[in-house]
Design a protein around this motif. Structure first.
Motif, PDB file in Angstrom:
ATOM      1  N   ASN A 137      17.870  17.100   8.710  1.00 44.26           N
ATOM      2  CA  ASN A 137      18.896  17.972   9.279  1.00 44.26           C
ATOM      3  C   ASN A 137      18.297  19.197   9.966  1.00 44.26           C
ATOM      4  O   ASN A 137      18.794  19.650  11.003  1.00 44.26           O
ATOM      5  CB  ASN A 137      19.872  18.411   8.193  1.00 44.26           C
ATOM      6  N   THR A 138      17.242  19.748   9.373  1.00 45.82           N
ATOM      7  CA  THR A 138      16.583  20.903   9.971  1.00 45.82           C
ATOM      8  C   THR A 138      16.036  20.546  11.353  1.00 45.82           C
ATOM      9  O   THR A 138      16.213  21.293  12.327  1.00 45.82           O
ATOM     10  CB  THR A 138      15.446  21.400   9.059  1.00 45.82           C
ATOM     11  N   ASN A 139      15.380  19.419  11.437  1.00 48.38           N
ATOM     12  CA  ASN A 139      14.828  18.974  12.716  1.00 48.38           C
ATOM     13  C   ASN A 139      15.939  18.671  13.726  1.00 48.38           C
ATOM     14  O   ASN A 139      15.842  19.023  14.906  1.00 48.38           O
ATOM     15  CB  ASN A 139      13.964  17.739  12.511  1.00 48.38           C
ATOM     16  N   ALA A 140      16.997  18.017  13.258  1.00 51.84           N
ATOM     17  CA  ALA A 140      18.108  17.672  14.147  1.00 51.84           C
ATOM     18  C   ALA A 140      18.779  18.918  14.714  1.00 51.84           C
ATOM     19  O   ALA A 140      19.146  18.964  15.895  1.00 51.84           O
ATOM     20  CB  ALA A 140      19.130  16.814  13.395  1.00 51.84           C
ATOM     21  N   ALA A 141      18.930  19.940  13.881  1.00 59.38           N
ATOM     22  CA  ALA A 141      19.578  21.167  14.334  1.00 59.38           C
ATOM     23  C   ALA A 141      18.723  21.893  15.372  1.00 59.38           C
ATOM     24  O   ALA A 141      19.240  22.420  16.367  1.00 59.38           O
ATOM     25  CB  ALA A 141      19.850  22.086  13.149  1.00 59.38           C
TER      26      ALA A 141
END
Length: 416
Positions: free
Chosen positions: A252-256
Motif C-alpha cells: 500500500n505504501t508503494n501504491a500510494a
C-alpha cells in the motif's frame, strides 16, 4: 520464556531495529532533497542543519522526550517529567501489540521512535531554508524534539487523551508529518519570505533549486525509507497475521507513492502545460504522507487512490500558499501539513473503527499545540538572538556567513 517466545522476541526486536535504520536513512533523503531544492550558495548550511538536527533529536529524545511520551498516565493531558529510558540493565522489554503478543527490547522501541522525532524536525529545516540563522534553528530543534513533539506524541501513541478519544494515526500522518509542518508554518510566518520571492504588485517569482538530480535522489531515498516508517509501525513480524499485515502495508505504501506521482504529473501538465519535476517529486512524497495514517486497512487500489488525491492536493496547496506569500522553498508545509490532514481524514474511509469526529479532534489538538507552542518559541528566539540573517548575508548566501565554506567552491571566483 520458552524457545519459541525467545525466537519471536529476537525476531521482533531485530525487525524493529532494521526498520529504524530505514527511517534513519530518510534523514539522508531529506538532506539530499533540501540540498537540491535550495540555491548553491545555501547548500552547505542546509546540510549542516540536517545532520545537526538528527544529533539533537537523538540526544533530547534520549534525555527527556521518550520518557514524556511513553511513561505518562493513560488518558491524560499533562505528561510526567523524567529522564532517560528507565533501567539501564539492557533487558527491559515492552509488549509488541497486546498482552498475548511476544515482547521486544525497549531499546529497540526507543531507537524506532527517535528516528520519527528526527523526521518531524527535518520537515522544519526545508521550509525555513535560505534565510534563517543556523543557531536559532538548532535552538528551536532542542525544544521541538525534547518537549513539543513528545507532548502531542504522548496524547496519541503514548496513550493520552487523544488516544482515549479514538484518534487513529497508524504511522504518523498527523503525529509526525502535520506536527512538523505546523512547527514549520509558525517559523515561516515570523521569518517572512526570501528576498526577491514576491513583488510589491503581487507577482510571484520562482527561485529554482541548484541540483534537481540531487533532489530526485533524495525523493527516492525517502520513498525507500518510508517502507521502514510504515512497515515498522506494525511493531512485530513474528506471526503469520503480523507478517501478512507488514506485506500489505508495504504494498500500500508503494501504491500510494506511485499514485501521488501519476496524479501530480498529470495535474502539473494540465495546469502548467509542463511536466514539472519538482511538483512530481512532491507528488511522490504527498502520496506517502497521505497513506501513512492508515497503510493497512485499504486495498492496494484504494491506497493508490488515497495517494493520488494527495498528489493532486499538494500542487493546489503549494500554489495557494504562494499566493498567500507563505514562502516555503521545498513545499514542506503543503506536503506534510495539508496532505497530512487529508491522510488523517481518509482513515475512516477504510478503517471502520475510526470516526471523522475523532480524526478532526486529533487534527485540531495536534495542530493547535504544535503551532501555538512553536510560535511562542520562535518569538522568544527572535527576541533573544534573532532568527533571520541580514539582507547582505542572505544575498551572499548562508554557506559563507554561517559555515565559512561553500558546497560548490568551483563556482566561486577566487584570486591567486
Amino acid at each position: 520464556m520458552n524457545e519459541l517466545t525467545e525466537l519471536s522476541y529476537a525476531l521482533d526486536t531485530f525487525y524493529l531495529l532494521i526498520c529504524g535504520v530505514l527511517v534513519m536513512w530518510m534523514a539522508a533523503g531529506f538532506a539530499m532533497l533540501e540540498a537540491g531544492l535550495v540555491r548553491a550558495k545555501n547548500t552547505a548550511e542546509i546540510l549542516t542543519k540536517n545532520i545537526a538536527l538528527f544529533a539533537i533529536a537523538g540526544t533530547l529524545y534520549l534525555l527527556v522526550g521518550y520518557h514524556l511520551m511513553y511513561a505518562s498516565p493513560d488518558g491524560g493531558v499533562l505528561p510526567h517529567l523524567g529522564v532517560l529510558l528507565g533501567g539501564e540493565n539492557g533487558v527491559d522489554t515492552v509488549l509488541a501489540g497486546g498482552v498475548d503478543a511476544p515482547y521486544y527490547a525497549q531499546r529497540a522501541d526507543y531507537f524506532f521512535q527517535v528516528v520519527f522525532v528526527a523526521t518531524a524536525m527535518s520537515i522544519v529545516s526545508g521550509a525555513v531554508a535560505e534565510r534563517m540563522k543556523l543557531w536559532a534553528f538548532l535552538a528551536f530543534a532542542v525544544v521541538m524534539t525534547g518537549l513539543i513533539y513528545p507532548v502531542s506524541g504522548y496524547w496519541t501513541w503514548g496513550g493520552g487523551w487523544l488516544a482515549a478519544a479514538g484518534f487513529s494515526d497508524y504511522a504518523g500522518s498527523g503525529i509526525v508529518h502535520m506536527a512538523g509542518a505546523a512547527a514549520a508554518l509558525a517559523g515561516v510566518l515570523i521569518l517572512g519570505p526570501r528576498k526577491g520571492k514576491y513583488g510589491r504588485d503581487g507577482s510571484i517569482y520562482a527561485i529554482p533549486g541548484a541540483n534537481l538530480p540531487l533532489a530526485t535522489l533524495g525523493t527516492f531515498i525517502l520513498w525507500m525509507g518510508w517502507f521502514g516508517f510504515n512497515g515498522g509501525s506494525e511493531l512485530k513480524v513474528s506471526d503469520i497475521g503480523s507478517a501478512n499485515s507488514v506485506a500489505q502495508v508495504l504494498v500500500n505504501t508503494n501504491a500510494a507513492a506511485a499514485g501521488g506521482v501519476v496524479a501530480a504529473l498529470t495535474v502539473a501538465k494540465l495546469w502548467f502545460r509542463k511536466a514539472d519535476l519538482t511538483m512530481t517529486l512532491n507528488g511522490a512524497l504527498a502520496g506517502l504522507v497521505a497513506i501513512t495514517a492508515e497503510p493497512l486497512a485499504p486495498s492496494a487500489a484504494g491506497a493508490a487512490l488515497i495517494g493520488a488525491v494527495g498528489g493532486a492536493i499538494v500542487i493546489a496547496a503549494i500554489v495557494a500558499l504562494d499566493k498567500l506569500r507563505v514562502d516555503d522553498p521545498v513545499g514542506a508545509i503543503s506536503v506534510h501539513g495539508v496532505v497530512g490532514i487529508w491522510g488523517l481524514l481518509a482513515v475512516p474511509l477504510s478503517n471502520a473503527d475510526a470516526t471523522f469526529g475523532a480524526q478532526l479532534l486529533g487534527i485540531v489538538g495536534i495542530f493547535a499545540w504544535v503551532f501555538g507552542a512553536s510560535l511562542i518559541v520562535w518569538l522568544m528566539l527572535k527576541a533573544a538572538m534573532g532568527i533571520r540573517v541580514s539582507e547582505e548575508e542572505e544575498y551572499e548566501g548562508v554557506d559563507l556567513t554561517e559555515c565559512g565554506m561553500e558546497a560548490y567552491p568551483e563556482f566561486s571566483v577566487t584570486g591567486k
